[in-house]
Design an enzyme around this catalytic site. Structure first.
Site: not given
Length: 794
Positions: A521, A557, A715
């Site tokens: 990620d 994220h 996600s």
């Protein structure tokens, strides 16, 4: 008239008595002409159209009716060795039925009689005329589209027959050059032509062409200028002499015609179309043929490789003619001219064909502002596939899986060294940096120029140079404010964690302990308070973007994903699962292929139980070898499905692969999130596999050690399923990927809010379907499924 009903005349036309013998054929098909000559003295006129280099043709007509012309074609000596005459007859009949060719009148022992098409043959001047060449291009496209073809028996799709024909020529060459030593010596001494060299040339060319996806159609394959009849009055052209017609690459017909612009007697290949004229000619062709599934630029590249293919075809053909033909023509010299031209063209063409069309187009994009040469980030693909190792290194042959892992890596690295060593040496000498990966046997180069790519294409082991793919994290479609939590507000279980009944698993002393989850990620803020409960949580870290040694997250994220998988404070599914984190995506959420695959290789080195991936892009096969390697190493792949809903067929890759667990998104009300990508995949596979909560998910954020943020996307759904997998592997670490998938899907909740949508022929009322997959995950149901599987296999 069918081929079976065409008159067959028992007559032979001799070369030394061509006209008189031909009149015996005329007597059968035009008896009235003979009567007019004998009774009324009307002359039967004759005209030799061409002393061609294969056959002789002469036209006959009655003086009182000059428009009715019969062509007598006398086959060249021993041409039946190269030409299937029955196939030629069948072809002419088929062409006439489809208004693409002349009528066949009769057959005789060594030739045929057919209808004359009025007009003139093209010349080296008229073939370039703006009045003529568009008509030729349109007629070629019409023939390609009009004549019906079907696959041969046992085949599901059309295949080019040119390789069978070339093999036929080659076998004749082999016999001839072993016995005709004078011819063999001349060809070798003057042109470097030998049977051994030609065999290698054929194999090289076939490998290049068969990798392309060139349309196959009925092709003439010999549209030399003398085989194109131009009728200026009617503004039309017709093709004649289809004796080499067969299913073939349409670009072979185009490229072969371009080669014929050089002429025959003293060919001047500098006259062949190139540059702007070639592009305009091809544009005219594609107006009529169409561009389904390819661009004109790609079509032009296919023509480019078919140009040397045509040269090789006719050079091999000419050897047979040199040995057998009685026509006064230097076939050996013609072979040499075509073969030398083949060698000139194939060196550059083979090299250029390795450069992917879209990459080549980018190098010539005039809209790109650049002070120097245009550069691109590229991936160099090598001939040796990692499948060789996957197929030969069998884990069942090892009593210890660690031994298998070591052997697997050693063999992959050995394959990489053997494949890439020459290119590595070249790159090192030029001082260029590159990234070489053993997991995929690929090399990545940033800011590569066209000149560098052309040099790389000259290495035999390089089979493709393409643009580096750029994927993205599946960016949140909604993001709430960043919230700093106080001590009083922490430890409450988030709705999503409660929804999937993770606390029930915790009550059974299952918090993911003993399981390691890989995360590829944007990085992770490892100092965040939600990870502080487990000082040994982070097993390993790698930064494939900026090369930093200490973990960080400059986007947020990755920290959010990691919190949902293994955070405490009520935000994570498996709070005691260990984590291996790899940063592949930058602060803007962009994920370069080089970085993603470097992280994939890092995971293959570290061997977590599974890897959670909340990133992807358009449908692509680029990561299939990675997934195969992971599965071979016992690493289970989880991918978010993408945020391209609510339309069907919006699954992204690698989430649309058959051997991954792909995850869609649901809301707190168990409805399908409107952004969640749906199936089917572009290859027709059902997807996603399952869904997890993905709307308004609160988790850790990167801005501080006490920062949290609620965001939405698949996600956010994928880490829920990854966390569940950690719980299941904690319960039974011996589960296979198939068993893990079975437990997750069987234990999922099926009673969800119907989106009133049908995708890929499946409605939400059926399970699995192309919206929810097998349902929304449930920890209790999945753990019960594992218990049942464990008992079955006990």
């Amino acid at each position: 008239m069918s081929a079976e009903t065409i008159p067959r005349i028992s007559a032979t036309v001799r070369e030394d008595n061509f006209i008189e013998d031909s009149l015996e054929v005329i007597r059968t098909i035009r008896p009235q002409w003979i009567e007019e000559r004998d009774n009324n003295g009307v002359e039967i006129k004759s005209k030799i159209f061409t002393d061609g280099i294969t056959n002789k043709l002469i036209g006959f007509s009655l003086a009182t009716n000059p428009k009715d012309v019969v062509v007598i074609k006398l086959y060249g000596a021993n041409t039946e060795l190269m030409i299937n005459r029955q196939a030629e007859i069948d072809t002419m009949t088929l062409l006439h039925e489809n208004k693409c060719g002349p009528q066949l009148y009769a057959l005789f022992e060594n030739g045929i009689a057919y209808e004359f098409i009025h007009g003139v043959t093209l010349t080296m001047e008229t073939c370039r005329s703006p009045k003529v060449y568009p008509i030729v291009a349109a007629e070629m496209a019409r023939v390609h589209k009009t004549i019906p073809l079907k696959p041969e028996d046992g085949q599901t799709q059309l295949k080019s027959a040119v390789w069978k024909k070339i093999q036929n020529f080659y076998e004749l060459n082999d016999d001839i050059l072993r016995t005709n030593t004078k011819l063999a010596d001349r060809l070798l001494a003057e042109f470097g032509y030998s049977i051994e060299a030609v065999r290698s040339n054929i194999d090289e060319l076939e490998e290049i062409l068969e990798r392309q996806e060139i349309p196959i159609a009925f092709c003439h394959n010999d549209i030399l200028l003398g085989n194109v009849i131009y009728n200026e009055e009617e503004e039309k052209v017709s093709f004649i002499d289809f004796e080499y017609a067969m299913p073939n690459y349409v670009t072979f017909d185009v490229g072969n015609h371009f080669n014929e612009f050089a002429g025959i007697d003293n060919p001047d290949f500098s006259l062949c179309p190139d540059g702007a004229f070639r592009s305009v000619w091809i544009s005219e062709y594609l107006k009529h043929f169409g561009t389904g599934g390819f661009t004109q630029e790609q079509f032009e590249r296919w023509v480019e490789i078919c140009i040397p293919a045509s040269h090789l075809f006719w050079s091999i053909w000419a050897v047979v003619q040199a040995h057998n033909s009685t026509i006064d023509f230097d076939f050996a010299g013609y072979c040499g001219l075509r073969y030398v031209e083949y060698k000139k063209r194939i060196i550059r063409t083979a090299r250029d064909m390795k450069i992917e069309p879209s990459l080549n187009e980018a190098f010539h994009d005039s809209s790109i502002q650049s002070e120097g040469p245009i550069t691109q980030d590229v991936c160099v693909v090598f001939e040796d596939s990692t499948n060789e190792v996957l197929n030969t290194v069998n884990p069942e042959a090892f009593s210890d899986f660690e031994d298998y892992h070591r052997t697997f890596k050693a063999e992959m690295k050995s394959l990489r060294k053997e494949s890439q060593s020459e290119v590595m040496d070249f790159m090192n000498k030029t001082g260029r940096t590159y990234k070489s990966l053993w997991l995929t046997n690929e090399m990545f180069i940033s800011d590569a120029s066209l000149d560098l790519c052309e040099n790389l294409g000259s290495f035999d082991n390089v089979i493709l140079i393409r643009k580096e793919e750029k994927f993205q994290i599946h960016k949140p479609v909604h993001a709430g404010p960043i919230v700093e939590r106080t001590n009083e507000s922490i430890n409450a279980v988030e709705w999503n964690i409660d929804k999937i009944q993770a606390p029930v698993a915790w009550g059974q002393n299952n918090v993911g302990q003993g399981c390691t989850v890989g995360i590829i990620d944007t990085g992770v803020r490892t100092t965040h308070e939600c990870f502080s409960h487990d000082p040994t949580k982070f097993v390993a870290w790698f930064d494939a973007v900026n090369g930093k040694s200490a973990p960080y997250d400059d986007q947020g994220h990755g920290t959010h994903v990691c919190g949902t998988i293994s955070g405490s404070k009520g935000i994570g599914v498996a709070p005691m699962a260990n984590v291996i984190a790899c940063k592949a995506c930058d602060s803007g959420g962009g994920c370069r292929e080089q970085a993603l695959k470097t992280c994939c290789q890092f995971m293959s080195d570290m061997r977590p139980n599974l890897v959670s991936n909340s990133w992807g892009g358009p449908s692509s096969d680029t990561y299939k070898s990675v997934i195969q390697a992971w599965i071979a190493l016992g690493i289970f792949p989880f991918f978010s499905a993408g945020n391209s809903g609510p339309s069907c067929q919006t699954l992204g890759s690698p989430g649309d692969y058959a051997n991954v667990i792909s995850v869609g998104s649901t809301t707190s009300q168990d409805s399908l999130s409107d952004f969640s990508s749906r199936g089917q995949s572009t290859s027709g596979l059902m997807g996603p596999t399952v869904c997890g909560p993905g709307s308004n998910i609160n988790s850790a954020w990167k801005s501080s050690d006490t920062a949290y943020r609620a965001i939405s996307g698949t996600s956010m759904a994928c880490p829920h399923v990854s966390g569940l997998a950690a719980l299941l592997l904690t319960q039974n670490g011996a589960l296979t990927l198939s068993q893990l998938k079975q437990a997750i899907t069987q234990g999922s909740i099926k009673s969800l809010v119907d989106p009133q949508q049908t995708c890929g022929g499946t409605a939400a009322s059926s399970s699995p379907n192309n919206m929810f997959g097998s349902g929304r995950i449930d920890c209790v149901g999945a753990l019960q499924a594992v218990t049942a599987l464990t008992k079955e296999n006990a």
